[in-house]
Write a protein that holds these residues in place. Structure first.
Motif, short mmCIF file in Angstrom:
data_model
loop_
_atom_site.label_atom_id
_atom_site.label_comp_id
_atom_site.label_asym_id
_atom_site.label_seq_id
_atom_site.Cartn_x
_atom_site.Cartn_y
_atom_site.Cartn_z
N LYS A 248 48.69 -49.69 21.07
CA LYS A 248 48.45 -50.45 19.85
C LYS A 248 48.07 -51.89 20.15
N THR A 249 48.80 -52.52 21.07
CA THR A 249 48.53 -53.92 21.41
C THR A 249 47.16 -54.06 22.07
N PHE A 250 46.84 -53.14 22.97
CA PHE A 250 45.55 -53.17 23.66
C PHE A 250 44.40 -53.05 22.66
N LEU A 277 38.08 -49.68 16.00
CA LEU A 277 39.06 -48.66 15.68
C LEU A 277 38.43 -47.55 14.86
N LEU A 278 38.73 -46.31 15.21
CA LEU A 278 38.24 -45.16 14.45
C LEU A 278 39.10 -44.89 13.23
N ALA A 279 40.34 -45.35 13.26
CA ALA A 279 41.23 -45.20 12.12
C ALA A 279 42.21 -46.36 12.12
N ARG A 280 42.47 -46.89 10.95
CA ARG A 280 43.48 -47.94 10.84
C ARG A 280 44.86 -47.33 10.98
N GLY A 281 45.67 -47.91 11.84
CA GLY A 281 47.00 -47.37 12.03
C GLY A 281 47.00 -46.17 12.95
N VAL A 282 48.10 -45.46 12.90
CA VAL A 282 48.32 -44.35 13.83
C VAL A 282 48.16 -43.02 13.10
N SER A 298 57.17 -36.43 17.72
CA SER A 298 57.11 -37.86 18.03
C SER A 298 55.71 -38.31 18.47
N ALA A 299 54.72 -37.41 18.40
CA ALA A 299 53.38 -37.74 18.88
C ALA A 299 52.68 -38.75 17.97
N LYS A 300 51.91 -39.63 18.59
CA LYS A 300 51.11 -40.61 17.86
C LYS A 300 49.74 -40.70 18.51
N LEU A 301 48.71 -40.63 17.70
CA LEU A 301 47.34 -40.68 18.21
C LEU A 301 46.66 -41.96 17.74
N ARG A 302 46.02 -42.64 18.67
CA ARG A 302 45.19 -43.80 18.36
C ARG A 302 43.83 -43.60 19.02
N ALA A 303 42.78 -44.01 18.33
CA ALA A 303 41.43 -43.77 18.84
C ALA A 303 40.52 -44.94 18.49
N ALA A 304 39.53 -45.16 19.34
CA ALA A 304 38.59 -46.26 19.14
C ALA A 304 37.26 -45.93 19.78
N ARG A 305 36.21 -46.60 19.30
CA ARG A 305 34.85 -46.43 19.82
C ARG A 305 34.46 -47.68 20.60
N ARG A 306 33.89 -47.47 21.77
CA ARG A 306 33.47 -48.59 22.64
C ARG A 306 32.24 -49.28 22.06
#
Length: 334
Positions: A248-250, A277-282, A298-306
């Motif tokens: 999240k911080t990264f 970010l591909l989605a706001r939040g987790v 307990s899984a959390k997914l975060r995704a982003a586009r370069r």
């Protein structure tokens, strides 16, 4: 594709975020039982480079390599060293990358690996086969150092008492098995009424320390930033708050375009964002998945586009990797 040995967590969400396409190259940084890799190969006529630091995971993936007809390459390597692996293979850039962070179900279920107090086995906990074991840490850290590890990585409130008990026990004889360590912690904390083993946080802390998991994750994120093409996608699934905080911080840092201002000072422009970010939040697993697979809860997914902005240098400690008294025992980020 051949069937994998277990169903990976949040598979549909991972594939949606990654969006595999024909002719592209993807990296699975945590091959494990091959669940994500198999699904990516099945979703498009693409190629996958899959890494795992555990040689048994690599050996278990050879059938999938054969079934892929040249589209899958397996490499025994830490995911923080993904650039080294890609250089060796002559792969310059990636269209997408996925990390499933943490210990695998296969590793937990193997008593000889020493990850779980559910089975009596050697106090090992190494994901690979090199470096210090959990028994080495328990034997070499003093009570204050050991308490710091348990408090920081296990968020154990009674870390000091547990550390002192461990040091007293090891003075009698070395602590080399999971069952003995579990009994020591249980004597300090007592049995739990909620069904959670009292040694859970201690085992978690030692596992994270032995494998330098938080430092590995931060370095892997920096490497992903360098090797993803503009438009390439980064997808990370984590299971622990310390891991998710680093991701999240990264991503917050790398997707930010303005520095915080005030009514007295205007917002200042910062370095160009390297990710969108591909989605706001987790993103969290569905109730249906949690009911099918309790591990996913307990899984959390975060995704982003370069973006096309140049990659930046990074310091793992600036993104939530704790400084711990482990110099000379584990990886470089400690």
């Amino acid at each position: 594709m051949t069937e994998t040995r277990h169903t990976p967590v949040m598979l549909d969400e991972v594939l949606t975020a990654l969006g595999p396409r024909d002719g592209e190259i993807y990296l699975d940084g945590t091959f494990g039982a091959g669940g994500y890799t198999s699904a990516i190969l099945g979703a498009a006529d693409c190629k996958v480079v899959a890494l795992d630091r555990d040689p048994s995971a690599i050996a278990g993936g050879y059938d999938l390599v054969g079934a892929s007809k040249g589209r899958l390459t397996l490499v025994e390597e830490r995911f923080s060293n993904l650039s080294k692996a890609l250089d060796h293979l002559g792969v310059e850039a990636l269209d997408g990358l996925v990390f499933d962070v943490g210990v695998s179900s296969m590793q937990i279920d193997q008593a000889e690996r020493g990850f779980s107090f559910r089975f009596d086995g050697p106090l090992d906990m190494r994901m690979g086969r090199d470096g210090a074991t959990a028994a080495d840490l328990v034997a070499s850290l003093d009570d204050k150092e050991l308490a710091a590890v348990l408090r920081t990585l296990g968020e154990e409130r009674r870390a000091g008492a547990i550390a002192r008990a461990i040091c007293a026990e090891r003075a009698e004889s070395p602590i080399t098995t999971t069952s003995r360590l579990q009994r020591i912690v249980e004597r300090v904390l007592g049995r739990s009424n909620d069904g959670i083993n009292p040694a859970t946080r201690t085992f978690q802390a030692l596992r994270l320390a032995v494998n330098d998991e938080l430092g590995e994750l931060a370095r892997a994120l920096f490497a992903a930033e360098k090797r993803l093409k503009p438009g390439g996608r980064l997808v990370v699934v984590s299971f622990h708050s310390l891991e998710d905080r680093i991701v999240k911080t990264f991503l917050a840092d790398r997707s930010r375009t303005l520095a915080g201002g005030s009514r007295h000072m205007p917002e200042a422009v910062v370095a160009p964002a390297t990710f969108e970010l591909l989605a706001r939040g987790v993103v969290k697993p569905s109730d249906a998945e949690v009911s099918r697979n309790v591990r996913s809860r307990s899984a959390k997914l975060r995704a982003a586009r370069r973006t096309a902005a140049p990659a930046r240098d990074g310091d793992p400690f600036a993104f939530g990797v704790p400084r711990l008294p482990l110099q000379g025992l584990i990886g470089e980020a400690s």
